[in-house]
Design a protein around this motif. Structure first.
Motif, PDB file in Angstrom:
ATOM      1  N   THR A   5      34.292  34.165  39.663  1.00  0.00           N
ATOM      2  CA  THR A   5      35.272  34.962  40.392  1.00  0.00           C
ATOM      3  C   THR A   5      36.011  34.106  41.412  1.00  0.00           C
ATOM      4  O   THR A   5      37.241  34.168  41.516  1.00  0.00           O
ATOM      5  CB  THR A   5      34.596  36.164  41.083  1.00  0.00           C
ATOM      6  N   VAL A   6      35.268  33.298  42.150  1.00  0.00           N
ATOM      7  CA  VAL A   6      35.872  32.408  43.151  1.00  0.00           C
ATOM      8  C   VAL A   6      36.790  31.398  42.472  1.00  0.00           C
ATOM      9  O   VAL A   6      37.917  31.166  42.924  1.00  0.00           O
ATOM     10  CB  VAL A   6      34.787  31.704  43.991  1.00  0.00           C
ATOM     11  N   MET A   7      36.316  30.811  41.393  1.00  0.00           N
ATOM     12  CA  MET A   7      37.119  29.819  40.675  1.00  0.00           C
ATOM     13  C   MET A   7      38.395  30.448  40.112  1.00  0.00           C
ATOM     14  O   MET A   7      39.459  29.838  40.151  1.00  0.00           O
ATOM     15  CB  MET A   7      36.292  29.173  39.572  1.00  0.00           C
ATOM     16  N   SER A   8      38.297  31.663  39.624  1.00  0.00           N
ATOM     17  CA  SER A   8      39.455  32.364  39.080  1.00  0.00           C
ATOM     18  C   SER A   8      40.479  32.634  40.183  1.00  0.00           C
ATOM     19  O   SER A   8      41.680  32.455  39.980  1.00  0.00           O
ATOM     20  CB  SER A   8      39.013  33.662  38.424  1.00  0.00           C
ATOM     21  N   ALA A   9      40.023  33.068  41.339  1.00  0.00           N
ATOM     22  CA  ALA A   9      40.911  33.338  42.469  1.00  0.00           C
ATOM     23  C   ALA A   9      41.598  32.057  42.926  1.00  0.00           C
ATOM     24  O   ALA A   9      42.799  32.056  43.222  1.00  0.00           O
ATOM     25  CB  ALA A   9      40.136  33.976  43.616  1.00  0.00           C
ATOM     26  N   GLU A  10      40.855  30.959  42.970  1.00  0.00           N
ATOM     27  CA  GLU A  10      41.438  29.683  43.373  1.00  0.00           C
ATOM     28  C   GLU A  10      42.477  29.211  42.365  1.00  0.00           C
ATOM     29  O   GLU A  10      43.518  28.682  42.735  1.00  0.00           O
ATOM     30  CB  GLU A  10      40.342  28.631  43.554  1.00  0.00           C
ATOM     31  N   ALA A  11      42.202  29.415  41.081  1.00  0.00           N
ATOM     32  CA  ALA A  11      43.158  29.024  40.041  1.00  0.00           C
ATOM     33  C   ALA A  11      44.437  29.852  40.148  1.00  0.00           C
ATOM     34  O   ALA A  11      45.545  29.317  39.998  1.00  0.00           O
ATOM     35  CB  ALA A  11      42.535  29.179  38.660  1.00  0.00           C
ATOM     36  N   ALA A  12      44.307  31.145  40.422  1.00  0.00           N
ATOM     37  CA  ALA A  12      45.481  32.011  40.567  1.00  0.00           C
ATOM     38  C   ALA A  12      46.301  31.590  41.784  1.00  0.00           C
ATOM     39  O   ALA A  12      47.536  31.557  41.732  1.00  0.00           O
ATOM     40  CB  ALA A  12      45.050  33.470  40.691  1.00  0.00           C
ATOM     41  N   GLU A  13      45.615  31.255  42.875  1.00  0.00           N
ATOM     42  CA  GLU A  13      46.305  30.812  44.080  1.00  0.00           C
ATOM     43  C   GLU A  13      47.052  29.502  43.807  1.00  0.00           C
ATOM     44  O   GLU A  13      48.201  29.335  44.212  1.00  0.00           O
ATOM     45  CB  GLU A  13      45.301  30.617  45.216  1.00  0.00           C
ATOM     46  N   GLN A  14      46.410  28.590  43.101  1.00  0.00           N
ATOM     47  CA  GLN A  14      47.056  27.313  42.777  1.00  0.00           C
ATOM     48  C   GLN A  14      48.250  27.531  41.866  1.00  0.00           C
ATOM     49  O   GLN A  14      49.275  26.861  42.005  1.00  0.00           O
ATOM     50  CB  GLN A  14      46.061  26.336  42.141  1.00  0.00           C
ATOM     51  N   ALA A  15      48.156  28.474  40.955  1.00  0.00           N
ATOM     52  CA  ALA A  15      49.281  28.774  40.062  1.00  0.00           C
ATOM     53  C   ALA A  15      50.484  29.265  40.866  1.00  0.00           C
ATOM     54  O   ALA A  15      51.630  28.900  40.574  1.00  0.00           O
ATOM     55  CB  ALA A  15      48.874  29.805  39.011  1.00  0.00           C
ATOM     56  N   THR A  16      50.245  30.082  41.886  1.00  0.00           N
ATOM     57  CA  THR A  16      51.324  30.565  42.747  1.00  0.00           C
ATOM     58  C   THR A  16      51.960  29.402  43.493  1.00  0.00           C
ATOM     59  O   THR A  16      53.193  29.296  43.566  1.00  0.00           O
ATOM     60  CB  THR A  16      50.802  31.631  43.732  1.00  0.00           C
ATOM     61  N   ILE A  17      51.140  28.517  44.034  1.00  0.00           N
ATOM     62  CA  ILE A  17      51.658  27.351  44.756  1.00  0.00           C
ATOM     63  C   ILE A  17      52.474  26.472  43.810  1.00  0.00           C
ATOM     64  O   ILE A  17      53.567  26.008  44.169  1.00  0.00           O
ATOM     65  CB  ILE A  17      50.499  26.560  45.404  1.00  0.00           C
ATOM     66  N   ASP A  18      51.967  26.258  42.606  1.00  0.00           N
ATOM     67  CA  ASP A  18      52.687  25.440  41.628  1.00  0.00           C
ATOM     68  C   ASP A  18      54.033  26.065  41.271  1.00  0.00           C
ATOM     69  O   ASP A  18      55.048  25.364  41.190  1.00  0.00           O
ATOM     70  CB  ASP A  18      51.847  25.244  40.365  1.00  0.00           C
ATOM     71  N   THR A  19      54.049  27.384  41.068  1.00  0.00           N
ATOM     72  CA  THR A  19      55.302  28.065  40.743  1.00  0.00           C
ATOM     73  C   THR A  19      56.282  27.961  41.902  1.00  0.00           C
ATOM     74  O   THR A  19      57.472  27.686  41.700  1.00  0.00           O
ATOM     75  CB  THR A  19      55.049  29.542  40.379  1.00  0.00           C
TER      76      THR A  19
END
Length: 106
Positions: free
Chosen positions: A20-34
């Motif tokens: 769950t933590v890893m998924s949230a971090e990946a989603a946050e990174q995707a937003t930053i990348d976008t």
């Protein structure tokens, strides 16, 4: 045997929390990348009147209009911002995340 079952439950729970933590971090990174690919060019500097990244004075009056109005502006375009900003494949959820990120820096 019950000790083994309890241990297994703890391992499964720990793995679930970690995923769950890893998924949230990946989603946050995707937003930053976008943001870095599609929004920073204007929102990083405030070009053409765009609200600057994490600049409360710029974002407060816009946020006061509510998320539906902000998403409508993104969809239709506003002033120098073209329709859909620079992210033609972003979903409404993506735009909400981007707006939250740009307005707060978090």
């Amino acid at each position: 045997m019950s000790g083994l079952g309890e241990s297994m439950r703890k391992i499964v729970l720990a793995a679930s929390v970690l995923l769950t933590v890893m998924s949230a971090e990946a989603a946050e990174q995707a937003t930053i990348d976008t943001y870095n690919k599609t929004c920073v060019i204007c929102h990083g500097s405030g070009a053409a009147g765009a609200p600057k990244f994490a600049h409360q004075e710029d974002w407060s009056p816009r946020l006061a209009k509510g998320m539906p109005a902000l998403k409508e502006s993104v969809h239709k375009g506003l002033n120098a911002m073209p329709p859909m900003g620079m992210c033609q494949d972003c979903s409404d959820e993506d735009f909400e995340k981007l707006i939250n990120y740009m307005s707060t820096g978090k």
